[in-house]
Design an enzyme around this catalytic site. Structure first.
Site, PDB file in Angstrom:
ATOM      1  N   GLU A 298      14.014 -21.640  20.296  1.00  0.00           N
ATOM      2  CA  GLU A 298      15.148 -20.779  20.016  1.00  0.00           C
ATOM      3  C   GLU A 298      16.254 -21.038  21.052  1.00  0.00           C
ATOM      4  O   GLU A 298      16.036 -20.867  22.247  1.00  0.00           O
ATOM      5  CB  GLU A 298      14.717 -19.312  20.086  1.00  0.00           C
ATOM      6  CG  GLU A 298      15.785 -18.374  19.586  1.00  0.00           C
ATOM      7  CD  GLU A 298      15.641 -16.939  20.088  1.00  0.00           C
ATOM      8  OE1 GLU A 298      14.914 -16.690  21.053  1.00  0.00           O
ATOM      9  OE2 GLU A 298      16.315 -16.084  19.508  1.00  0.00           O
TER      10      GLU A 298
ATOM     11  N   ASP B 203      10.129 -18.166  20.988  1.00  0.00           N
ATOM     12  CA  ASP B 203      11.124 -17.107  21.181  1.00  0.00           C
ATOM     13  C   ASP B 203      11.640 -17.084  22.622  1.00  0.00           C
ATOM     14  O   ASP B 203      10.847 -17.090  23.571  1.00  0.00           O
ATOM     15  CB  ASP B 203      10.461 -15.762  20.858  1.00  0.00           C
ATOM     16  CG  ASP B 203      11.405 -14.590  21.026  1.00  0.00           C
ATOM     17  OD1 ASP B 203      12.262 -14.404  20.146  1.00  0.00           O
ATOM     18  OD2 ASP B 203      11.305 -13.875  22.036  1.00  0.00           O
TER      19      ASP B 203
ATOM     20  N   ASP C 259       5.777 -17.044  15.314  1.00  0.00           N
ATOM     21  CA  ASP C 259       6.546 -16.826  16.528  1.00  0.00           C
ATOM     22  C   ASP C 259       5.620 -16.865  17.748  1.00  0.00           C
ATOM     23  O   ASP C 259       4.507 -16.342  17.696  1.00  0.00           O
ATOM     24  CB  ASP C 259       7.194 -15.436  16.485  1.00  0.00           C
ATOM     25  CG  ASP C 259       8.682 -15.504  16.206  1.00  0.00           C
ATOM     26  OD1 ASP C 259       9.422 -15.870  17.122  1.00  0.00           O
ATOM     27  OD2 ASP C 259       9.080 -15.201  15.065  1.00  0.00           O
TER      28      ASP C 259
ATOM     29  N   HIS D 213      17.064 -13.008  11.157  1.00  0.00           N
ATOM     30  CA  HIS D 213      16.836 -11.562  11.262  1.00  0.00           C
ATOM     31  C   HIS D 213      17.689 -10.897  12.346  1.00  0.00           C
ATOM     32  O   HIS D 213      17.631  -9.682  12.503  1.00  0.00           O
ATOM     33  CB  HIS D 213      15.355 -11.307  11.536  1.00  0.00           C
ATOM     34  CG  HIS D 213      14.926 -11.864  12.870  1.00  0.00           C
ATOM     35  ND1 HIS D 213      14.909 -13.216  13.153  1.00  0.00           N
ATOM     36  CD2 HIS D 213      14.540 -11.253  14.002  1.00  0.00           C
ATOM     37  CE1 HIS D 213      14.529 -13.407  14.391  1.00  0.00           C
ATOM     38  NE2 HIS D 213      14.289 -12.237  14.942  1.00  0.00           N
ATOM     39  N   ASP D 214      18.403 -11.689  13.122  1.00  0.00           N
ATOM     40  CA  ASP D 214      19.274 -11.127  14.170  1.00  0.00           C
ATOM     41  C   ASP D 214      20.739 -11.204  13.780  1.00  0.00           C
ATOM     42  O   ASP D 214      21.615 -10.870  14.582  1.00  0.00           O
ATOM     43  CB  ASP D 214      19.096 -11.913  15.483  1.00  0.00           C
ATOM     44  CG  ASP D 214      17.712 -11.748  16.084  1.00  0.00           C
ATOM     45  OD1 ASP D 214      17.112 -10.674  15.912  1.00  0.00           O
ATOM     46  OD2 ASP D 214      17.242 -12.704  16.723  1.00  0.00           O
TER      47      ASP D 214
ATOM     48  N   ASN E 165       0.806  -1.234   0.000  1.00  0.00           N
ATOM     49  CA  ASN E 165       0.000   0.000   0.000  1.00  0.00           C
ATOM     50  C   ASN E 165       0.832   1.273   0.000  1.00  0.00           C
ATOM     51  O   ASN E 165       0.323   2.353   0.272  1.00  0.00           O
ATOM     52  CB  ASN E 165      -0.963   0.000   1.197  1.00  0.00           C
ATOM     53  CG  ASN E 165      -0.215  -0.040   2.524  1.00  0.00           C
ATOM     54  OD1 ASN E 165       1.007  -0.211   2.540  1.00  0.00           O
ATOM     55  ND2 ASN E 165      -0.930   0.116   3.610  1.00  0.00           N
TER      56      ASN E 165
HETATM   57  C1  NOJ Z   1      14.871 -13.310  19.843  1.00  0.00           C
HETATM   58  C2  NOJ Z   1      14.442 -12.595  18.606  1.00  0.00           C
HETATM   59  O1  NOJ Z   1      14.936 -13.307  17.493  1.00  0.00           O
HETATM   60  C3  NOJ Z   1      15.011 -11.187  18.693  1.00  0.00           C
HETATM   61  O2  NOJ Z   1      14.808 -10.484  17.478  1.00  0.00           O
HETATM   62  C4  NOJ Z   1      14.349 -10.498  19.862  1.00  0.00           C
HETATM   63  O3  NOJ Z   1      14.989  -9.225  20.051  1.00  0.00           O
HETATM   64  C5  NOJ Z   1      14.498 -11.307  21.169  1.00  0.00           C
HETATM   65  N1  NOJ Z   1      14.239 -12.713  20.984  1.00  0.00           N
HETATM   66  C6  NOJ Z   1      13.571 -10.817  22.247  1.00  0.00           C
HETATM   67  O4  NOJ Z   1      12.259 -11.221  21.978  1.00  0.00           O
HETATM   68 CA    CA Z   2       2.506  -1.587   3.792  1.00  0.00          CA
END
Ligand code: NOJ
Ligand code: CA
Length: 607
Positions: A311, A257, A155, A378-379, A80
């Site tokens: 995780e 998580d 998640d 993503h981390d 959008n």
């Molecule tokens: C793990 C997640 O992958 C990370 O992105 C997040 O900051 C921490 N858990 C806290 O939820």
């Molecule tokens: Ca959007």
């Protein structure tokens, strides 16, 4: 400078950030907060739901044979023009997901959230954040995935909620709130609370004083992420109900998580001092952790055919097994951070460490249990920039090699979106380009306190979480086809040549290599279940292993270097026929040695 050994933040920049972070910074999106709609009274257990016919259709253990595609919704496709990726955007790309051949998508959080930590701070577990879209969009997405034979994993973020969750708002308002015991409190009249360490707090103090009730609350992460009290059975029932809510919608599992942190002794006995490097181990595996998991399994999971992945569960392989030994009836698989953690001390990265870690973890699950295989998320920075060589001459072969590795190991492969194209680290030029609250706050503190800016930016460029969060590169049009507006985070300028549209057309591209490798895995059970055996363990440049299932044996040879190498075939190994997979057009000469091109990856059957 203190060091940080957080599994998902194990890179030097986060060690720096941990030392420098300002307490609980917020992002610009607080207007999105909503309240949990059906939890104004304390939870009652809901009747366990009968499995749906679709769930029954999934063969037991399906999650071992699937390939998971991790999709970061904020950066995948905007529909959008507001510059933020959303569910409608993903819906428009479902045929692309199908074309990859992936069996499962893990979607990073899309729940209502003020986005202090990009969705890992949830203010309503049963709502969709407005930036992502609506529940109708979610339902359409799930239907569209299932119609294409793709499963959806979400998640589950329940070590903490957002401080904007209705539970916390009520809990902090009064000591007699029915939600007070959903969180951990330390009344000020008892004095200063026993020291606990927080990773996202500038003072590393996990206790935040809250004036309305003259008490401190606990937050292992940012002060906008108060920890939930799992000692409270009502809280646990709430979590069970949340899980049922999504499973009843038809989702196929959860990525749990920070689950290793949920169990805490509410008396908060004195502990030896915790530092950044001991944080994960010190707070891992608290009392009753496995009771909570067994309860989740009994109350919820056993009634569904859902997959669960924890995780960073377990400080070592023995502990990890406690989560995933099928006889214990807890979770299905774990993923270790030791693998992605290799190379986080950039200048000491050695291939032999990578081999040792993956081999050690494989052997732990050789008889029972199961693990995930990943090289990025993503981390983490982009896998090709960390473990490969992202210079133009080597980017494509090294990305193909890394995908070959992911798709030929034992365990469920997790591919982070964009890695199938060989997307690289961002090319940011200053702090204004960064979005991650950790990076920005670390910089603010650096400016306050002084320090080596050059080293700081060098570190950030290599290890910032934003490296893997730049928009997906769809084509060579403006903003890589991600948005018609202004992207929430800058597009990597290499999108002009590195994009999905051009790779789709090119049979020799990283993308089409990924598709071939994935299809190969699906065709040959030996690549999924076959026993793994490391060869030539001390070779500093070649990662070679065999996979064996019954009479079928396959050899994988990976030249993890930017120069040609010769690899002598160990005695007794005889390749049979043409390679199943090769990331170079040149055949590998037969005979007693493999002559390998830079980053050449070969999969070949053995006689
Ligand atoms: C793990 C997640 O992958 C990370 O992105 C997040 O900051 C921490 N858990 C806290 O939820
Ligand atoms: Ca959007």
């Amino acid at each position: 400078m203190s060091t940080l050994r957080l599994p998902f933040l194990s890179s030097p920049v986060f060690r720096l950030a941990a030392a420098l972070l300002l307490a609980g910074g917020t992002t610009a999106c607080n207007q999105n907060a909503k309240t949990e709609t059906n939890t104004t009274t304390t939870a009652k257990p809901e009747a366990a739901t009968r499995p749906t016919p679709a769930a029954l259709a999934k063969p037991a253990g399906w999650w071992k044979e699937t390939v998971v595609y991790q999709l970061y919704p904020r950066s995948f496709q905007d529909s959008n023009g507001d510059g933020v990726g959303d569910l409608k955007g993903i819906i428009s790309r479902l045929d692309y997901l199908k074309s990859l051949g992936v069996g499962t998508v893990w979607l990073n959080p899309i729940y209502a959230s003020p986005n202090d930590d990009n969705g890992y701070d949830i203010s309503d577990y049963r709502q969709i954040m407005p930036e992502s879209g609506s529940m109708a969009d979610f339902d359409e997405l799930l239907k569209g995935m299932h119609a294409r034979g793709i499963k959806l994993v979400m998640d589950l973020v329940v070590n903490h909620s957002s401080d904007e969750h209705a539970w916390f708002k009520s809990a902090r308002a009064s000591r007699t709130s029915p939600y007070r015991d959903y969180y951990y409190w330390w009344p000020a009249e008892k004095g200063t609370p026993p020291k606990r360490y927080s990773t996202f707090d500038v003072k590393h103090d996990a206790w935040q004083y809250d004036a309305p009730t003259k008490s401190y609350y606990l937050h292992y992460f940012s002060k906008k992420q108060p920890d939930l009290n799992w000692n409270n059975p009502k809280l646990r029932q709430e979590v069970h109900n949340i899980m049922r809510y999504w499973l009843d919608k038809g989702i196929d599992g959860f990525r749990m998580d920070a689950f290793q942190f949920v169990a805490k002794d509410p008396a908060f006995p004195p502990m030896p001092p915790v530092t950044a490097s001991t944080f994960t181990n010190a707070y891992n595996h608290g009392p009753h952790l496995h009771d909570y998991l067994k309860e989740i399994n009994r109350e919820v999971l056993s009634h569904y055919n859902a997959m669960t992945v924890a995780e960073g569960a377990g400080r070592n392989t023995a502990e990890a097994m406690l989560f995933v030994d099928p006889a214990r009836k807890e979770l299905d698989m774990t993923y270790t951070f030791e693998g992605t953690g290799v190379g986080s001390d950039a200048d000491t990265y050695k291939l032999t460490d990578l081999k040792r870690v993956y081999t050690h973890w494989d052997s732990a699950f050789a008889q029972k249990g199961w693990q995930a295989i990943d090289l990025g998320n993503h981390d983490q920075p982009r896998m090709v920039s960390k473990f490969g060589d992202d210079r133009p001459a080597f980017r494509a072969p090294s990305a193909k090699l890394l995908n070959t590795f992911l798709l030929t190991m034992r365990g469920t492969p997790y591919c982070y979106n964009g890695d199938e194209l060989g997307m690289t680290n961002s090319q940011f030029t200053g702090i204004a380009d960064y979005r991650d609250v950790a990076a920005r706050n670390a910089y603010a503190l650096l400016k306050q306190q002084g320090g080596d800016e050059k080293a700081f930016f060098h570190n950030l460029a290599r290890f910032s979480r934003d490296n893997s969060r730049t928009p997906f590169q769809w084509d060579a049009s403006a903003n890589a086809g991600f948005t018609t507006g202004t992207p929430w985070i800058k597009v990597n300028p290499n999108y002009l040549t590195l994009n999905e549209a051009s790779q789709d057309k090119d049979s020799a591209s990283v993308l089409n290599h990924f598709r071939r490798a994935l299809a190969l895995r699906q065709q040959h059970k030996v690549l999924i279940h076959g026993q793994y055996q490391l060869l030539d363990a001390t070779n500093p440049n070649i990662y070679a292993y065999t996979r064996t299932l019954g009479s079928e044996k396959v050899l994988v040879v990976l030249n993890f270097s930017s120069v040609p190498r010769t690899w002598p075939l160990p005695a007794g190994l005889t390749p049979s026929g043409k390679p199943w997979l090769n990331n170079y057009p040149q055949a590998v000469p037969g005979g007693p040695a493999f002559a390998l091109q830079p980053w050449q990856a070969v999969v070949v059957a053995l006689r």
